[in-house]
Design an enzyme around this catalytic site. Structure first.
Site, PDB file in Angstrom:
ATOM      1  CB  THR A  86      -3.028   4.721  -0.821  1.00 35.96           C
ATOM      2  OG1 THR A  86      -1.666   4.893  -1.178  1.00 35.96           O
ATOM      3  CG2 THR A  86      -3.641   6.055  -0.478  1.00 35.96           C
ATOM      4  CB  CYS A  87       1.064   5.369   2.094  1.00 37.94           C
ATOM      5  SG  CYS A  87       2.167   6.072   3.321  1.00 37.94           S
ATOM      6  N   PRO A  88      -0.953   6.133   4.696  1.00 35.01           N
ATOM      7  CG  PRO A  88      -0.836   7.124   6.840  1.00 35.01           C
ATOM      8  CD  PRO A  88      -1.371   7.355   5.443  1.00 35.01           C
ATOM      9  CB  VAL A  89      -5.203   3.840   5.150  1.00 35.02           C
ATOM     10  CG1 VAL A  89      -6.428   3.150   5.689  1.00 35.02           C
ATOM     11  CG2 VAL A  89      -5.463   5.345   5.022  1.00 35.02           C
TER      12      VAL A  89
END
Lengths: 77, 141
Positions: free
Chosen positions: A12-15
């Site tokens: 999920t964000c920001p991966v």
């Protein structure tokens, strides 16, 4: 020219954005990166980063909630 | 590589959720090709002490740590990357972490207490103003 796959499914964000950026940093001109994931906003945001970084967006494919984004590192970078 | 501008963040809060926000924004900006500097000051500087990065309370609904425990559990379930890895990503992508020299003096913090390996520099407000002036984004967290 090398083709490299980066799988960020389940992330999920920001991966997804961060892993894309890491891959771009280590890529050579002419290389193609294939990013696979399922985080909905990243499907919109990775192309924004591609644009901001001056890379070439080869295409976006969708299969249900999964997406695949293909990026080319331009040779003049 | 085209670098598209600069973001300068002040991390004044040491709250867990706010430090998280700072690193998410910082890593996002780096990923979009920006240069990023994060200035850790006051309670934010606490988080640069050895072993303290994820030790901050929640800014709201901490409930003596119960709220934070629940939040961490939820973040784990949602597969959110932990703060330590966020910081690792930040440094790997070329982000700069700066420690406020004055806070160190006020709070009696010495260099040996801090994680020197992730800190680019120790500085004061003048450096921030100079960097902020040439930045496209500046945030106070």
């Amino acid at each position: 020219m090398v083709e490299r796959k980066i799988n960020v499914s389940g992330e999920t964000c920001p991966v997804p954005l961060v892993e894309t950026r890491k891959a771009v940093r280590t890529a050579e001109p002419g290389d193609v990166l294939i990013i696979q994931g399922d985080h909905p906003p990243s499907k919109e945001e990775i192309p924004m980063a591609v644009d901001a970084l001056g890379l070439e967006l080869l295409g976006i494919e969708e299969d249900g909630k999964n997406w695949t984004i293909r990026i080319k590192i331009p040779s003049e970078v | 590589m085209i670098l598209t501008g600069k973001a300068t963040l002040i991390v004044q809060s040491g709250d867990h959720d706010k430090v998280y926000s700072a690193f998410i924004i910082g890593n996002g900006a780096l990923s979009m090709g920006m240069e990023v500097s994060m200035y850790f000051t006051f309670w934010g500087l606490e988080r640069l002490k050895k072993g303290k990065l994820d030790k901050g309370p929640l800014s709201k609904m901490n409930f003596l740590g119960l709220g934070k425990w629940m939040m961490k559990r939820k973040m784990n379930q949602s597969n959110v990357r932990d703060l330590e890895n966020m910081m690792e990503d930040f440094v790997e992508l070329g982000g700069k972490i700066l420690a406020c020299d004055m806070t160190m003096e006020i709070m009696g913090v010495e260099k040996k207490d801090l994680r020197d390996e992730v800190i680019s520099d120790y500085c004061a407000v003048g450096t921030y103003i100079k960097e902020a002036k040439e930045s496209d984004i500046t945030l106070f967290i």
